[in-house]
Design an enzyme around this catalytic site. Structure first.
Site, PDB file in Angstrom:
ATOM      1  N   GLY A   1       0.831  -1.210   0.000  1.00 30.41           N
ATOM      2  CA  GLY A   1       0.000   0.000   0.000  1.00 30.41           C
ATOM      3  C   GLY A   1       0.861   1.255   0.000  1.00 30.41           C
ATOM      4  O   GLY A   1       0.661   2.167  -0.820  1.00 30.41           O
TER       5      GLY A   1
ATOM      6  N   ASP B   1       8.647   0.790   7.554  1.00 24.43           N
ATOM      7  CA  ASP B   1       7.301   0.564   8.106  1.00 24.43           C
ATOM      8  C   ASP B   1       7.398  -0.803   8.787  1.00 24.43           C
ATOM      9  O   ASP B   1       7.097  -1.834   8.193  1.00 24.43           O
ATOM     10  CB  ASP B   1       6.282   0.572   6.960  1.00 24.43           C
ATOM     11  CG  ASP B   1       4.849   0.475   7.459  1.00 24.43           C
ATOM     12  OD1 ASP B   1       4.543   1.059   8.506  1.00 24.43           O
ATOM     13  OD2 ASP B   1       4.035  -0.197   6.791  1.00 24.43           O
TER      14      ASP B   1
ATOM     15  N   CYS C   1       2.206   0.275  13.313  1.00 25.91           N
ATOM     16  CA  CYS C   1       0.763   0.358  13.584  1.00 25.91           C
ATOM     17  C   CYS C   1       0.496  -0.198  14.983  1.00 25.91           C
ATOM     18  O   CYS C   1      -0.441  -0.955  15.177  1.00 25.91           O
ATOM     19  CB  CYS C   1      -0.050  -0.357  12.512  1.00 25.91           C
ATOM     20  SG  CYS C   1       0.303  -2.107  12.388  1.00 25.91           S
TER      21      CYS C   1
END
Ligand code: SAM
Length: 388
Positions: free
Chosen positions: A177, A252, A302
């Site tokens: 993404g 990430d 996250c």
């Protein structure tokens, strides 16, 4: 406006006030507060993963069904529940354990087709007609123009700030993404190197890039902790790369994922949650070495733990004197959390999204949706560094 498949309802889709490439899809719920959805006596129980998808607007796919009434037939109207503790056995007739209510639907398969088939069962088992959370389905809608992402994930791409012609490294890329967003922000000009350790996740990155017509993404199955070449003179297309090969690096990081919403059930042990900090540091070492001087490194997770977020920033600033924290644009989350020894100025440079519904404190009748959604996100953390 978009028409939801589960009901004849029109839902508004709005532009984000600060991010020109973001359209906001509002989720309406929980709808029992207004008596819009009522529990029925006939019940289907699904697994937590399926339940999470249903809360995000999906129908119930048959492989996710664990329990159903003995005589469930096509066309029966039933309530759908999610098993919260992973205790419901597939094929059960009923379940007394802990569940969460997800809404009502109509059976598209009878019980025997779901549990007694010799072939692996596929397709929609229950079509959700009255979901607890009403969310527009974007399945197949403008697939080469829009990509569904959580808001903080989109913020990451903007904070990294890639420019056309640059060489960017996305160290932990699947399902891609953020890789695709970075390539789109560069107008597909330059190079985005996407590394992913798990081979069968690589195809998702490639599929997403292909669907969005992005050709500047180069994908490799590789362990990013080993992505720095021991021979700094060796120029190769793929990893490992010589030090200082990239203008910008996105880490990430794999993380405990405690910020994910909705989250039906977490079976993580404390040991598992604590296992990420060392891996993130190994990846960080490689990230700093692979970044050019004057380059930008963005670290994101996250999750919500201090150990994987602010503590990692404090460690990095200590371990790599060449790094300085940078302001983020846009900065729509809160500042960093106290407790890791960072100064108030440093905390202000960090961006933390809280998974709690902070917008609930705002009045939905007077606060416009585009302002409320900035506080209604998954839990997320972003830090931006410059390598001097
Ligand atoms: N950036 C992705 C996106 O936006 O779609 C999400 C990345 S997810 C948080 C972390 C990914 O890192 C997982 O797909 C995981 O398999 C991968 N991963 C974990 N350890 C890795 C390593 N040592 N090297 C490369 N990838 C790794």
């Amino acid at each position: 406006m978009c028409s939801s498949p589960s009901e004849e309802v029109s839902l508004q889709i709005l532009p984000h006030p600060r991010l020109p490439d973001v359209l906001l899809l509002p989720v309406d719920g929980p709808r029992y507060a207004r008596n819009a959805v009522k529990q029925l006596s006939s019940e289907v129980v699904v697994g937590a993963q399926c339940g999470t998808a249903v809360l995000r607007g999906a129908h119930v796919f048959a492989p996710g069904i664990l329990a159903s009434p003995k005589y469930m037939k096509v066309g029966d109207v039933i309530s759908v529940f999610s098993d919260l503790e992973g205790k419901c056995t597939r094929g059960s007739l009923s379940f007394q354990g802990k569940t969460a209510y997800l809404g009502n639907g109509v059976a598209e398969m009878d019980r025997s087709s779901i549990f007694c088939s010799n072939e692996p069962v596929r397709g929609v088992g229950v079509r959700m007609t009255e979901p607890l959370y009403q969310s527009p389905s974007f399945d197949g809608v403008l697939p080469n123009l829009v990509f569904l992402q959580n808001l903080p994930s989109v913020v990451v791409g903007h904070v990294l700030g890639p420019r056309p012609g640059e060489r960017i490294l996305d160290m932990c890329a699947a399902p891609g993404g953020k890789t695709c967003h970075i390539a789109a922000l560069m107008g597909d000009q330059g190079e985005v190197v996407a590394l992913e350790r798990i081979r069968n996740k690589i195809d998702r990155i490639r599929q997403n890039a292909q669907t969005l017509n992005l050709s500047c993404i180069k994908t490799f199955c590789f362990n990013s902790t080993k992505a720095v070449s021991s021979d700094p003179t060796q120029e190769t297309e793929g990893p490992p790369f010589p030090p200082e090969s990239f203008d910008r690096v996105l880490l990430d990081a794999p993380c405990s994922g405690l910020g994910q919403r909705p989250n039906m059930a977490s079976t993580w042990s404390l040991k598992e949650i604590c296992s990420y900090q060392p891996l993130q540091r190994k990846l960080f070492h490689a990230a700093v070495r692979l970044l050019k001087k004057g380059g930008v490194l963005v670290y994101s997770t996250c999750t919500v733990t201090l150990a994987e977020n602010e503590e990692q920033v404090a460690w990095a600033l200590d371990a790599f004197p060449c790094l300085t924290l940078q302001p983020q644009e846009p900065h729509i989350g809160a500042e960093g959390m106290l407790g890791a020894g960072l100064s108030p100025e440093q905390l202000r440079l960090l961006q933390r999204f809280s998974p709690e519904l902070s917008w609930e404190q705002t009045d939905p009748t007077t606060t416009p949706l585009p302002c409320r959604v900035d506080g209604d996100t998954i839990g997320f953390f972003i830090a931006k560094f410059l390598k001097n």
